[in-house]
Enzyme design. Structure first.
Site, PDB file in Angstrom:
ATOM      1  CE1 TYR A 170     -25.506  11.423 -33.594  1.00 42.26           C
ATOM      2  CE2 TYR A 170     -24.892   9.239 -32.817  1.00 42.26           C
ATOM      3  CZ  TYR A 170     -24.626  10.358 -33.584  1.00 42.26           C
ATOM      4  OH  TYR A 170     -23.484  10.416 -34.338  1.00 42.26           O
ATOM      5  NE  ARG A 216     -30.405  26.558 -48.277  1.00 42.54           N
ATOM      6  CZ  ARG A 216     -29.638  25.487 -48.349  1.00 42.54           C
ATOM      7  NH1 ARG A 216     -29.278  25.026 -49.536  1.00 42.54           N
ATOM      8  NH2 ARG A 216     -29.222  24.857 -47.268  1.00 42.54           N
ATOM      9  CE  LYS A 276     -32.438  22.739 -38.481  1.00 41.44           C
ATOM     10  NZ  LYS A 276     -31.279  21.853 -38.421  1.00 41.44           N
ATOM     11  CG  HIS A 326     -28.180  13.653 -45.373  1.00 39.20           C
ATOM     12  ND1 HIS A 326     -28.398  14.665 -44.462  1.00 39.20           N
ATOM     13  CD2 HIS A 326     -28.659  14.119 -46.553  1.00 39.20           C
ATOM     14  CE1 HIS A 326     -28.982  15.687 -45.067  1.00 39.20           C
ATOM     15  NE2 HIS A 326     -29.135  15.385 -46.343  1.00 39.20           N
ATOM     16  NE  ARG A 373     -21.449  20.230 -50.767  1.00 38.91           N
ATOM     17  CZ  ARG A 373     -22.341  20.829 -50.003  1.00 38.91           C
ATOM     18  NH1 ARG A 373     -21.976  21.857 -49.252  1.00 38.91           N
ATOM     19  NH2 ARG A 373     -23.583  20.410 -49.949  1.00 38.91           N
TER      20      ARG A 373
HETATM   21  P1  ADP Z   1     -28.241  21.553 -40.172  1.00 41.70           P
HETATM   22  O1  ADP Z   1     -29.482  22.311 -40.514  1.00 41.70           O
HETATM   23  O2  ADP Z   1     -27.397  22.254 -39.152  1.00 41.70           O
HETATM   24  O3  ADP Z   1     -27.469  21.094 -41.377  1.00 41.70           O
HETATM   25  P2  ADP Z   1     -29.587  18.946 -39.878  1.00 41.70           P
HETATM   26  O4  ADP Z   1     -30.742  18.762 -38.982  1.00 41.70           O
HETATM   27  O5  ADP Z   1     -29.846  19.007 -41.352  1.00 41.70           O
HETATM   28  O6  ADP Z   1     -28.748  20.237 -39.405  1.00 41.70           O
HETATM   29  O7  ADP Z   1     -28.522  17.800 -39.634  1.00 41.70           O
HETATM   30  C1  ADP Z   1     -27.255  17.797 -40.263  1.00 41.70           C
HETATM   31  C2  ADP Z   1     -26.571  16.453 -40.077  1.00 41.70           C
HETATM   32  O8  ADP Z   1     -26.418  16.133 -38.684  1.00 41.70           O
HETATM   33  C3  ADP Z   1     -27.340  15.269 -40.657  1.00 41.70           C
HETATM   34  O9  ADP Z   1     -27.132  15.092 -42.046  1.00 41.70           O
HETATM   35  C4  ADP Z   1     -26.760  14.134 -39.828  1.00 41.70           C
HETATM   36  O10 ADP Z   1     -25.475  13.793 -40.299  1.00 41.70           O
HETATM   37  C5  ADP Z   1     -26.599  14.749 -38.436  1.00 41.70           C
HETATM   38  N1  ADP Z   1     -27.817  14.523 -37.620  1.00 41.70           N
HETATM   39  C6  ADP Z   1     -28.865  15.371 -37.465  1.00 41.70           C
HETATM   40  N2  ADP Z   1     -29.823  14.826 -36.681  1.00 41.70           N
HETATM   41  C7  ADP Z   1     -29.376  13.604 -36.295  1.00 41.70           C
HETATM   42  C8  ADP Z   1     -29.919  12.519 -35.489  1.00 41.70           C
HETATM   43  N3  ADP Z   1     -31.111  12.607 -34.900  1.00 41.70           N
HETATM   44  N4  ADP Z   1     -29.154  11.403 -35.352  1.00 41.70           N
HETATM   45  C9  ADP Z   1     -27.948  11.292 -35.946  1.00 41.70           C
HETATM   46  N5  ADP Z   1     -27.387  12.258 -36.714  1.00 41.70           N
HETATM   47  C10 ADP Z   1     -28.076  13.403 -36.889  1.00 41.70           C
END
Ligand code: ADP
Length: 447
Positions: free
Chosen positions: A202, A291, A116, A208, A337
């Protein structure tokens, strides 16, 4: 074109790929563990090969067994579905070495986006906006404190190798940082064998929003708009829709173009998803999935495309049929889902299906590998089906979803269906007014 494709997956996504193969006149090979000998994907494929015992590690994740299955059956290409080996660069590298075509991007692109920190650096260089955060990995607590103080709390500690919401810990204030940092590291070490973590600001009330992209591997790329996947439990998506109730046509075109240009520049091949948090009109990149996503059907409905077919065409060297100017969104689609889980605590509920009836009718798609008499094994993911509805606008899609949920019958195990019935009664869901925290808060006060 390929004559035979092996599907290195199980459940509804294996069926999804087999169906595309059938429509393209391509023979399909299913692989299965001993626990899945009677599974629907085995019954639907033209051939099947047992690749190991129930444990996913020894079967669906076993690279030598899957390559042997390809060699025995003469399959020329592998579709990985999602999960399992779909984002495993070493697997793709092994296929490249065996001259088996991987239906997906190159191992180099998978590796780049799987880490990442590298993914964020790459996206920043390609002009994609990112969440403010540490410059790369954070080695120790002192460094973590320094970054967090310069950005201001709250912060989130995330695993570089993360996925599936694991290795991610929130620190609301300075006193939480110690625990967040050490628990993110140990969770990351246990889940991914890599304890490197980084820190991000955060975001308090984002949505999302993810953009579906597709590249031909030769420098041409398109986008297929966004999906809103803000309704999440423990960072896992539960309900997805396209388009997002929060995005207008101009914003869609702008972020879509940024994403398509970025992957064109990378020379990316196949389907990908660029995930963002969206707050106060700004996009912040969080990660790219290299993917097909679980929620791809909502995009297929709104853009009237077959993404799996396009993946196969590009992998076979026949090029991508999609042209940006012809990709015009139409109507509204929603996916739920359906998991074999018992509410209110979402405990897995494997077991024998006494009765199954899939909803039908106008604008309804049910992707599921269930059948009456089937026994859901306890070894794998609890997703048993995806109910997707499509209508000319969001109110029509919501009404159709309510109607379709009413038709769905799954007897013998508990499912998450009642959750969706309850959500449809919520004014915020009816108006599309929700952030990534909405569902967790709702669950706290309603269960
Ligand atoms: P993973 O690969 O484990 O799914 P992601 O980076 O895609 O992790 O994040 C998954 C979810 O976590 C996001 O959709 C969001 O809900 C929360 N999240 C991730 N980063 C942040 C952030 N910087 N601030 C607030 N929520 C976050």
């Amino acid at each position: 074109m390929f004559k035979k494709i092996l599907i290195a997956n199980r459940g509804e996504i294996a069926l999804r790929v087999i169906r595309a193969c059938q429509e393209m006149g391509i023979a399909s090979v299913a692989v299965h563990s001993t626990a899945d000998a009677d599974a629907m994907h085995v019954r639907m494929a033209d051939e099947s090969v047992c690749i190991g015992p129930p444990s996913g590690t020894l079967s669906y994740l076993s690279v030598p067994n899957i390559i042997s299955a390809c060699e025995i059956t003469g399959a020329e290409a592998i579709h990985p579905g999602y999960g399992f080996l779909s984002e495993n660069a070493a697997f793709v590298q092994a296929l490249e070495d065996h001259e088996i075509t991987f239906i997906g991007p190159s191992s180099a692109h998978i590796r780049m986006m799987g880490d990442k920190i590298t993914a964020k650096e790459t996206m920043i260089n390609l002009g994609v906006p990112c969440v403010p955060g540490s410059d790369g990995g954070v080695p120790d607590l002192a460094a973590a404190r320094k970054v967090a103080e310069s950005m201001g709390y709250p912060v989130i500690v995330k695993a570089t190798a993360g996925g599936g919401g694991r290795g991610m810990k929130l620190a609301k204030t300075a006193k939480d940082l110690d625990t967040a940092f050490s628990s993110a590291r140990s969770e990351a070490k246990a889940a991914f064998g890599n304890d490197e973590v980084y820190i991000e600001k955060y975001l308090q009330k984002p949505r999302h929003i993810e953009v579906q992209v597709f590249g031909d591997g030769k420098g041409r790329a398109v986008h297929l708009g966004e999906r809103d996947c803000s309704l999440q439990r423990r960072h896992q998506k539960v309900f997805e829709e396209a388009p997002s109730p929060a995005i207008d046509a101009e914003t869609r075109a702008r972020i879509g173009k940024t994403c398509a240009d970025a992957i064109a520049e990378m020379g990316y091949s196949g389907a990908g998803t660029i995930e963002f948090l969206y707050e106060d009109g700004e996009f912040y990149f969080i990660e790219m999935n290299t993917r097909l996503q679980v929620e791809h059907p909502v995009t297929e409905a709104v853009y009237d495309v077959d993404l799996v077919r396009e993946q196969i065409l590009v992998a076979a060297g026949e090029g991508m049929t999609m042209q940006q100017e012809n990709l015009l969104p139409r109507g509204h689609a929603i996916e739920c889902r359906i998991n074999a889980e018992k509410l209110p605590d979402f405990r897995p509920s494997p077991g024998r299906i006494a009765a199954f009836h899939a909803p039908g009718g106008l604008g309804v798609r049910m992707d599921s590998a269930l059948y009456q008499g089937y026994s859901i094994p306890p070894y794998y993911d609890s997703l048993i089906g995806k109910l997707i509805v499509f209508g000319q606008d969001r109110p029509t899609a919501l009404a159709r979803l309510r109607r379709a949920l009413g038709e769905l019958i799954v007897d013998g195990v508990d499912t998450t269906t009642p959750l969706f019935h309850a959500l449809l009664d919520e004014p915020d869901i009816q108006t599309g007014n929700y952030t990534i925290h909405w569902l967790e808060k709702w669950l706290e006060s309603n269960t």
